[in-house]
Design a protein around this motif. Structure first.
Motif, PDB file in Angstrom:
ATOM      1  N   MET A   1      91.887  34.132  52.888  1.00  0.00           N
ATOM      2  CA  MET A   1      92.157  33.510  54.159  1.00  0.00           C
ATOM      3  C   MET A   1      91.184  32.345  54.343  1.00  0.00           C
ATOM      4  O   MET A   1      90.012  32.428  54.011  1.00  0.00           O
ATOM      5  N   ALA A   2      91.660  31.258  54.886  1.00  0.00           N
ATOM      6  CA  ALA A   2      90.827  30.072  55.113  1.00  0.00           C
ATOM      7  C   ALA A   2      89.813  30.346  56.218  1.00  0.00           C
ATOM      8  O   ALA A   2      90.026  31.181  57.082  1.00  0.00           O
ATOM      9  N   SER A   3      88.688  29.613  56.179  1.00  0.00           N
ATOM     10  CA  SER A   3      87.657  29.802  57.196  1.00  0.00           C
ATOM     11  C   SER A   3      87.853  28.885  58.397  1.00  0.00           C
ATOM     12  O   SER A   3      87.265  29.099  59.435  1.00  0.00           O
ATOM     13  N   SER A   4      88.664  27.865  58.230  1.00  0.00           N
ATOM     14  CA  SER A   4      89.025  27.007  59.355  1.00  0.00           C
ATOM     15  C   SER A   4      90.420  26.473  59.099  1.00  0.00           C
ATOM     16  O   SER A   4      90.872  26.392  57.973  1.00  0.00           O
ATOM     17  N   ALA A   5      91.092  26.130  60.182  1.00  0.00           N
ATOM     18  CA  ALA A   5      92.456  25.640  60.058  1.00  0.00           C
ATOM     19  C   ALA A   5      92.574  24.322  60.818  1.00  0.00           C
ATOM     20  O   ALA A   5      92.162  24.241  61.969  1.00  0.00           O
ATOM     21  N   PRO A   6      93.112  23.275  60.163  1.00  0.00           N
ATOM     22  CA  PRO A   6      93.269  22.006  60.883  1.00  0.00           C
ATOM     23  C   PRO A   6      94.279  22.144  62.012  1.00  0.00           C
ATOM     24  O   PRO A   6      95.387  22.600  61.805  1.00  0.00           O
ATOM     25  N   LEU A   7      93.856  21.788  63.205  1.00  0.00           N
ATOM     26  CA  LEU A   7      94.716  21.831  64.369  1.00  0.00           C
ATOM     27  C   LEU A   7      95.383  20.479  64.574  1.00  0.00           C
ATOM     28  O   LEU A   7      96.541  20.390  64.906  1.00  0.00           O
ATOM     29  N   ALA A   8      94.612  19.425  64.355  1.00  0.00           N
ATOM     30  CA  ALA A   8      95.055  18.039  64.474  1.00  0.00           C
ATOM     31  C   ALA A   8      94.023  17.226  63.701  1.00  0.00           C
ATOM     32  O   ALA A   8      92.988  17.756  63.322  1.00  0.00           O
ATOM     33  N   PRO A   9      94.280  15.946  63.451  1.00  0.00           N
ATOM     34  CA  PRO A   9      93.279  15.158  62.729  1.00  0.00           C
ATOM     35  C   PRO A   9      91.912  15.231  63.416  1.00  0.00           C
ATOM     36  O   PRO A   9      91.775  14.874  64.574  1.00  0.00           O
ATOM     37  N   GLY A  10      90.935  15.758  62.697  1.00  0.00           N
ATOM     38  CA  GLY A  10      89.579  15.857  63.233  1.00  0.00           C
ATOM     39  C   GLY A  10      89.332  17.054  64.122  1.00  0.00           C
ATOM     40  O   GLY A  10      88.229  17.257  64.598  1.00  0.00           O
ATOM     41  N   GLY A  11      90.333  17.871  64.367  1.00  0.00           N
ATOM     42  CA  GLY A  11      90.174  19.041  65.219  1.00  0.00           C
ATOM     43  C   GLY A  11      90.483  20.308  64.458  1.00  0.00           C
ATOM     44  O   GLY A  11      91.521  20.398  63.810  1.00  0.00           O
ATOM     45  N   TYR A  12      89.583  21.279  64.531  1.00  0.00           N
ATOM     46  CA  TYR A  12      89.750  22.508  63.763  1.00  0.00           C
ATOM     47  C   TYR A  12      89.632  23.738  64.645  1.00  0.00           C
ATOM     48  O   TYR A  12      88.890  23.751  65.616  1.00  0.00           O
ATOM     49  N   THR A  13      90.371  24.745  64.282  1.00  0.00           N
ATOM     50  CA  THR A  13      90.223  26.065  64.858  1.00  0.00           C
ATOM     51  C   THR A  13      89.404  26.868  63.862  1.00  0.00           C
ATOM     52  O   THR A  13      89.811  27.014  62.709  1.00  0.00           O
ATOM     53  N   TRP A  14      88.248  27.350  64.277  1.00  0.00           N
ATOM     54  CA  TRP A  14      87.361  28.067  63.363  1.00  0.00           C
ATOM     55  C   TRP A  14      87.712  29.547  63.366  1.00  0.00           C
ATOM     56  O   TRP A  14      87.697  30.202  64.407  1.00  0.00           O
ATOM     57  N   LEU A  15      88.009  30.070  62.197  1.00  0.00           N
ATOM     58  CA  LEU A  15      88.277  31.486  62.022  1.00  0.00           C
ATOM     59  C   LEU A  15      86.945  32.213  61.842  1.00  0.00           C
ATOM     60  O   LEU A  15      85.895  31.580  61.666  1.00  0.00           O
ATOM     61  N   PRO A  16      86.914  33.542  61.923  1.00  0.00           N
ATOM     62  CA  PRO A  16      85.635  34.263  61.968  1.00  0.00           C
ATOM     63  C   PRO A  16      84.633  33.910  60.871  1.00  0.00           C
ATOM     64  O   PRO A  16      83.461  33.641  61.174  1.00  0.00           O
ATOM     65  N   LEU A  17      85.024  33.891  59.621  1.00  0.00           N
ATOM     66  CA  LEU A  17      84.074  33.587  58.553  1.00  0.00           C
ATOM     67  C   LEU A  17      83.575  32.145  58.643  1.00  0.00           C
ATOM     68  O   LEU A  17      82.377  31.884  58.522  1.00  0.00           O
ATOM     69  N   GLY A  18      84.467  31.218  58.879  1.00  0.00           N
ATOM     70  CA  GLY A  18      84.062  29.814  59.020  1.00  0.00           C
ATOM     71  C   GLY A  18      83.136  29.613  60.200  1.00  0.00           C
ATOM     72  O   GLY A  18      82.180  28.839  60.126  1.00  0.00           O
ATOM     73  N   LYS A  19      83.378  30.313  61.305  1.00  0.00           N
ATOM     74  CA  LYS A  19      82.523  30.204  62.489  1.00  0.00           C
ATOM     75  C   LYS A  19      81.123  30.733  62.196  1.00  0.00           C
ATOM     76  O   LYS A  19      80.117  30.148  62.632  1.00  0.00           O
ATOM     77  N   LEU A  20      81.023  31.820  61.447  1.00  0.00           N
ATOM     78  CA  LEU A  20      79.707  32.336  61.057  1.00  0.00           C
ATOM     79  C   LEU A  20      78.940  31.314  60.216  1.00  0.00           C
ATOM     80  O   LEU A  20      77.744  31.092  60.418  1.00  0.00           O
ATOM     81  N   VAL A  21      79.625  30.682  59.275  1.00  0.00           N
ATOM     82  CA  VAL A  21      78.994  29.661  58.430  1.00  0.00           C
ATOM     83  C   VAL A  21      78.578  28.471  59.279  1.00  0.00           C
ATOM     84  O   VAL A  21      77.454  27.962  59.161  1.00  0.00           O
ATOM     85  N   LEU A  22      79.467  28.008  60.137  1.00  0.00           N
ATOM     86  CA  LEU A  22      79.152  26.879  61.019  1.00  0.00           C
ATOM     87  C   LEU A  22      77.932  27.189  61.885  1.00  0.00           C
ATOM     88  O   LEU A  22      77.020  26.366  62.014  1.00  0.00           O
ATOM     89  N   ASP A  23      77.885  28.378  62.466  1.00  0.00           N
ATOM     90  CA  ASP A  23      76.745  28.765  63.302  1.00  0.00           C
ATOM     91  C   ASP A  23      75.447  28.816  62.496  1.00  0.00           C
ATOM     92  O   ASP A  23      74.394  28.405  62.974  1.00  0.00           O
ATOM     93  N   ARG A  24      75.516  29.298  61.280  1.00  0.00           N
ATOM     94  CA  ARG A  24      74.307  29.391  60.439  1.00  0.00           C
ATOM     95  C   ARG A  24      73.801  28.002  60.062  1.00  0.00           C
ATOM     96  O   ARG A  24      72.593  27.737  60.124  1.00  0.00           O
ATOM     97  N   VAL A  25      74.703  27.108  59.679  1.00  0.00           N
ATOM     98  CA  VAL A  25      74.300  25.732  59.349  1.00  0.00           C
ATOM     99  C   VAL A  25      73.692  25.061  60.584  1.00  0.00           C
ATOM    100  O   VAL A  25      72.659  24.395  60.501  1.00  0.00           O
ATOM    101  N   THR A  26      74.317  25.263  61.744  1.00  0.00           N
ATOM    102  CA  THR A  26      73.788  24.705  62.988  1.00  0.00           C
ATOM    103  C   THR A  26      72.384  25.235  63.255  1.00  0.00           C
ATOM    104  O   THR A  26      71.481  24.481  63.636  1.00  0.00           O
ATOM    105  N   GLU A  27      72.172  26.521  63.059  1.00  0.00           N
ATOM    106  CA  GLU A  27      70.861  27.144  63.259  1.00  0.00           C
ATOM    107  C   GLU A  27      69.811  26.542  62.324  1.00  0.00           C
ATOM    108  O   GLU A  27      68.686  26.251  62.741  1.00  0.00           O
ATOM    109  N   ILE A  28      70.165  26.332  61.068  1.00  0.00           N
ATOM    110  CA  ILE A  28      69.230  25.752  60.095  1.00  0.00           C
ATOM    111  C   ILE A  28      68.867  24.322  60.487  1.00  0.00           C
ATOM    112  O   ILE A  28      67.692  23.947  60.511  1.00  0.00           O
ATOM    113  N   VAL A  29      69.858  23.517  60.807  1.00  0.00           N
ATOM    114  CA  VAL A  29      69.603  22.128  61.201  1.00  0.00           C
ATOM    115  C   VAL A  29      68.760  22.085  62.465  1.00  0.00           C
ATOM    116  O   VAL A  29      67.787  21.328  62.557  1.00  0.00           O
ATOM    117  N   ARG A  30      69.102  22.928  63.443  1.00  0.00           N
ATOM    118  CA  ARG A  30      68.344  22.949  64.702  1.00  0.00           C
ATOM    119  C   ARG A  30      66.886  23.330  64.451  1.00  0.00           C
ATOM    120  O   ARG A  30      65.973  22.708  65.001  1.00  0.00           O
TER     121      ARG A  30
END
Length: 89
Positions: A1-30
């Motif tokens: 299963m994909a971790s994110s799904a394109p909703l429209a150009p530049g807009g994504y719906t984040w699925l659970p695994l992709g959201k966890l990855v996104l949150d972790r990357v955000t935490e590291i950068v922050r």
């Protein structure tokens, strides 16, 4: 299963695994930015037209920008950048 799904150009719906990855990357950068003394800011996506009129970019964008008027008639735009908001007096 994909971790994110394109909703429209530049807009994504984040699925659970992709959201966890996104949150972790955000935490590291922050944490890295905090370590060097930077500060985080957050600007809204929908901004009032007046600062963009003052800068001349309201007419410069022309029909290439999403605009709307609220129920009171005040005009707003979907901000392509936030220079005007960061430099308000």
């Amino acid at each position: 299963m994909a971790s994110s799904a394109p909703l429209a150009p530049g807009g994504y719906t984040w699925l659970p695994l992709g959201k966890l990855v996104l949150d972790r990357v955000t935490e590291i950068v922050r944490s890295e930015m905090t370590a060097i003394g930077d500060q985080e800011v957050h600007f809204p996506a929908l901004l009032p037209a007046e600062p963009y009129r003052t800068s001349g970019r309201w007419t410069e964008y022309g029909d290439d920008i999403f605009t709307l008027a609220d129920r009171r008639g005040a005009e707003h735009l979907l901000a392509p950048t936030h220079e005007e908001m960061a430099t308000l007096p």
